[in-house]
Design a protein around this motif. Structure first.
Motif, PDB file in Angstrom:
ATOM      1  N   ASP A  80       0.838  -1.208   0.000  1.00 11.16           N
ATOM      2  CA  ASP A  80       0.000   0.000   0.000  1.00 11.16           C
ATOM      3  C   ASP A  80       0.872   1.257   0.000  1.00 11.16           C
ATOM      4  N   ARG A  81       1.960   1.227   0.767  1.00 12.74           N
ATOM      5  CA  ARG A  81       2.853   2.388   0.799  1.00 12.74           C
ATOM      6  C   ARG A  81       3.550   2.582  -0.549  1.00 12.74           C
ATOM      7  N   LEU A  82       3.912   1.482  -1.187  1.00 15.51           N
ATOM      8  CA  LEU A  82       4.503   1.586  -2.519  1.00 15.51           C
ATOM      9  C   LEU A  82       3.500   2.159  -3.508  1.00 15.51           C
ATOM     10  N   LYS A  83       2.256   1.726  -3.408  1.00 11.30           N
ATOM     11  CA  LYS A  83       1.206   2.242  -4.301  1.00 11.30           C
ATOM     12  C   LYS A  83       1.040   3.743  -4.128  1.00 11.30           C
ATOM     13  N   ASN A  84       1.145   4.206  -2.879  1.00 12.00           N
ATOM     14  CA  ASN A  84       1.033   5.646  -2.620  1.00 12.00           C
ATOM     15  C   ASN A  84       2.191   6.425  -3.241  1.00 12.00           C
ATOM     16  N   ARG A  85       3.281   5.732  -3.543  1.00  7.52           N
ATOM     17  CA  ARG A  85       4.427   6.351  -4.222  1.00  7.52           C
ATOM     18  C   ARG A  85       4.356   6.150  -5.730  1.00  7.52           C
ATOM     19  N   GLY A  86       3.237   5.604  -6.204  1.00 10.44           N
ATOM     20  CA  GLY A  86       3.043   5.393  -7.636  1.00 10.44           C
ATOM     21  C   GLY A  86       3.584   4.076  -8.152  1.00 10.44           C
ATOM     22  N   ILE A  87       3.918   3.158  -7.231  1.00  9.19           N
ATOM     23  CA  ILE A  87       4.462   1.855  -7.633  1.00  9.19           C
ATOM     24  C   ILE A  87       3.449   0.778  -7.242  1.00  9.19           C
ATOM     25  N   GLU A  88       2.739   0.265  -8.225  1.00 13.35           N
ATOM     26  CA  GLU A  88       1.720  -0.749  -7.951  1.00 13.35           C
ATOM     27  C   GLU A  88       2.183  -2.092  -8.501  1.00 13.35           C
ATOM     28  N   LEU A  89       2.254  -3.074  -7.629  1.00 19.33           N
ATOM     29  CA  LEU A  89       2.730  -4.391  -8.024  1.00 19.33           C
ATOM     30  C   LEU A  89       1.594  -5.205  -8.623  1.00 19.33           C
ATOM     31  N   PRO A  90       1.830  -5.867  -9.753  1.00 20.68           N
ATOM     32  CA  PRO A  90       0.788  -6.675 -10.387  1.00 20.68           C
ATOM     33  C   PRO A  90       0.238  -7.725  -9.420  1.00 20.68           C
ATOM     34  N   GLY A  91      -1.078  -7.763  -9.305  1.00 22.03           N
ATOM     35  CA  GLY A  91      -1.717  -8.770  -8.465  1.00 22.03           C
ATOM     36  C   GLY A  91      -1.751  -8.445  -6.989  1.00 22.03           C
ATOM     37  N   SER A  92      -1.283  -7.271  -6.606  1.00 26.47           N
ATOM     38  CA  SER A  92      -1.283  -6.934  -5.182  1.00 26.47           C
ATOM     39  C   SER A  92      -2.696  -6.933  -4.618  1.00 26.47           C
ATOM     40  N   GLU A  93      -3.686  -6.659  -5.485  1.00 26.91           N
ATOM     41  CA  GLU A  93      -5.073  -6.691  -5.007  1.00 26.91           C
ATOM     42  C   GLU A  93      -5.504  -8.105  -4.633  1.00 26.91           C
ATOM     43  N   ASP A  94      -4.933  -9.120  -5.293  1.00 24.60           N
ATOM     44  CA  ASP A  94      -5.246 -10.511  -4.925  1.00 24.60           C
ATOM     45  C   ASP A  94      -4.730 -10.833  -3.529  1.00 24.60           C
ATOM     46  N   ILE A  95      -3.530 -10.334  -3.245  1.00 25.08           N
ATOM     47  CA  ILE A  95      -2.943 -10.567  -1.924  1.00 25.08           C
ATOM     48  C   ILE A  95      -3.778  -9.877  -0.851  1.00 25.08           C
ATOM     49  N   ALA A  96      -4.151  -8.617  -1.115  1.00 25.72           N
ATOM     50  CA  ALA A  96      -4.951  -7.870  -0.145  1.00 25.72           C
ATOM     51  C   ALA A  96      -6.306  -8.535   0.079  1.00 25.72           C
ATOM     52  N   ALA A  97      -6.905  -9.027  -0.985  1.00 23.82           N
ATOM     53  CA  ALA A  97      -8.220  -9.671  -0.864  1.00 23.82           C
ATOM     54  C   ALA A  97      -8.149 -10.903   0.023  1.00 23.82           C
ATOM     55  N   TRP A  98      -7.098 -11.706  -0.172  1.00 17.75           N
ATOM     56  CA  TRP A  98      -6.956 -12.902   0.670  1.00 17.75           C
ATOM     57  C   TRP A  98      -6.696 -12.521   2.123  1.00 17.75           C
ATOM     58  N   VAL A  99      -5.772 -11.600   2.336  1.00 18.86           N
ATOM     59  CA  VAL A  99      -5.435 -11.194   3.704  1.00 18.86           C
ATOM     60  C   VAL A  99      -6.654 -10.627   4.429  1.00 18.86           C
ATOM     61  N   ASN A 100      -7.473  -9.873   3.718  1.00 18.83           N
ATOM     62  CA  ASN A 100      -8.608  -9.199   4.354  1.00 18.83           C
ATOM     63  C   ASN A 100      -9.815 -10.103   4.573  1.00 18.83           C
ATOM     64  N   THR A 101      -9.835 -11.277   3.936  1.00 19.37           N
ATOM     65  CA  THR A 101     -11.020 -12.135   4.043  1.00 19.37           C
ATOM     66  C   THR A 101     -10.747 -13.520   4.618  1.00 19.37           C
ATOM     67  N   ALA A 102      -9.491 -13.934   4.686  1.00 16.44           N
ATOM     68  CA  ALA A 102      -9.170 -15.295   5.135  1.00 16.44           C
ATOM     69  C   ALA A 102      -9.542 -15.487   6.602  1.00 16.44           C
ATOM     70  N   ALA A 103     -10.055 -16.669   6.909  1.00 17.26           N
ATOM     71  CA  ALA A 103     -10.378 -16.998   8.295  1.00 17.26           C
ATOM     72  C   ALA A 103      -9.104 -17.124   9.124  1.00 17.26           C
ATOM     73  N   GLU A 104      -8.022 -17.544   8.495  1.00 17.43           N
ATOM     74  CA  GLU A 104      -6.722 -17.609   9.159  1.00 17.43           C
ATOM     75  C   GLU A 104      -5.644 -17.280   8.153  1.00 17.43           C
ATOM     76  N   LEU A 105      -4.587 -16.645   8.623  1.00 22.39           N
ATOM     77  CA  LEU A 105      -3.467 -16.277   7.755  1.00 22.39           C
ATOM     78  C   LEU A 105      -2.334 -17.251   8.019  1.00 22.39           C
ATOM     79  N   SER A 106      -2.335 -18.334   7.261  1.00 24.24           N
ATOM     80  CA  SER A 106      -1.371 -19.410   7.465  1.00 24.24           C
ATOM     81  C   SER A 106      -0.915 -19.954   6.124  1.00 24.24           C
ATOM     82  N   THR A 107       0.131 -20.757   6.154  1.00 23.70           N
ATOM     83  CA  THR A 107       0.639 -21.393   4.943  1.00 23.70           C
ATOM     84  C   THR A 107      -0.426 -22.271   4.305  1.00 23.70           C
ATOM     85  N   ALA A 108      -1.152 -23.031   5.116  1.00 24.57           N
ATOM     86  CA  ALA A 108      -2.193 -23.921   4.581  1.00 24.57           C
ATOM     87  C   ALA A 108      -3.325 -23.133   3.955  1.00 24.57           C
ATOM     88  N   SER A 109      -3.736 -22.050   4.604  1.00 26.66           N
ATOM     89  CA  SER A 109      -4.809 -21.215   4.070  1.00 26.66           C
ATOM     90  C   SER A 109      -4.392 -20.581   2.745  1.00 26.66           C
TER      91      SER A 109
END
Length: 280
Positions: A80-109
């Motif tokens: 998010d901080r990189l995006k605020n500097r104009g640097i957006e990584l491809p697929g970063s929204e996929d990572i954010a979506a998983w982190v924000n919705t996962a029941a647990e943040l683990s390797t298995a999840s």
């Protein structure tokens, strides 16, 4: 030591839930600055932004109110901080979506989410996570507990059941505690695999403890929030002041818990000390 609650039996009235990294094990800075951040820069090809990423990662994970969050949440904040500097990584929204919705943040999840979505960004996150785990495992023999932790754990375990409640993976915690003879002072381990710290505390409360006889010990505001969500006491291990914090836990906070004098005013004092230490 029980694996989650399979072999656990409540033996005492009181319960201490104890974070590991930064409280018992002196590992936080090494894991973040030597392993996780450099691997993030390598896997996501962030060499041109390396100085910024290092500064952001250390601030998020060591020095401020976000200390103690999941490694995956840390990645989202850095991106998010990189995006605020104009640097957006491809697929970063996929990572954010998983982190924000996962029941647990683990390797298995994470693996389940990759199988479901096939996201290339999540595969990169998996590559990073696996690389971190491998390097941390290699470093494990160099990790040591704080010099006063064993005596403190012995004192706590003499009067209370003790559950390790951590965001690290369970096998790493068990290995570290066994290596230094600390395992005998813990009755059960909750790692990242079983969900949030709040859920882990709730699981222990369901074993029959009264909330007024339970304390969570941690070095981050997330630990305090997990305690508050369950209506139990919280005692901080202040970053950079670990020895003094352990003394306060043993000589002041534990007696208050045992004698029923751990009141809201005292709790507010402890929380203020942690906020001050984390520049919150």
């Amino acid at each position: 030591m029980a694996s989650v609650l399979q072999d656990f039996t409540k033996r005492r009235e009181f319960l201490v839930c104890m974070d590991s990294d930064g409280c018992v094990m002196d590992t936080v800075r090494t894991k973040h600055s030597t392993v996780m951040c450099p691997e993030l820069i390598r896997v996501f090809a962030l060499e041109e932004q390396a100085d910024f990423v290092r500064s952001a990662w250390d601030e998020i994970n060591l020095h401020t109110i976000t200390r103690g969050i999941s490694r995956f949440e840390s990645v989202v904040l850095v991106f998010d901080r990189l995006k605020n500097r104009g640097i957006e990584l491809p697929g970063s929204e996929d990572i954010a979506a998983w982190v924000n919705t996962a029941a647990e943040l683990s390797t298995a999840s994470l693996q389940k989410e990759i199988l479901k979505t096939g996201s290339p960004a999540l595969r990169k996150l998996q590559e990073w996570n696996n690389a971190c785990n491998r390097r941390i495992q290699l470093l494990e023999p160099t990790f040591k507990p704080f010099p006063y932790a064993e005596d403190g754990l012995r004192q706590l375990h003499a009067v209370a059941d003790l559950a390790v409640v951590s965001a690290a993976n369970e096998s790493a915690i068990a290995s570290e505690w066994k290596r230094y003879g600390l395992a005998k002072h813990a009755d059960v381990i909750f790692g990242q695999e079983v969900g949030s710290k709040a859920n882990s505390i709730a699981t222990m409360l369901a074993c029959g403890y009264e909330s007024r006889k339970v304390v969570m010990v941690g070095d981050a505001m997330g630990d305090a929030q997990a305690a508050a969500a369950n209506g139990v006491a919280f005692v901080p291990i202040l970053p950079g002041r670990e020895a003094a914090s352990w003394r306060r836990l043993q000589e002041e906070a534990l007696p208050k818990l045992l004698h029923g004098t751990f009141d809201p005013k005292y709790q507010a004092e402890l929380l203020a000390a942690l906020r001050s230490a984390l520049h919150a």
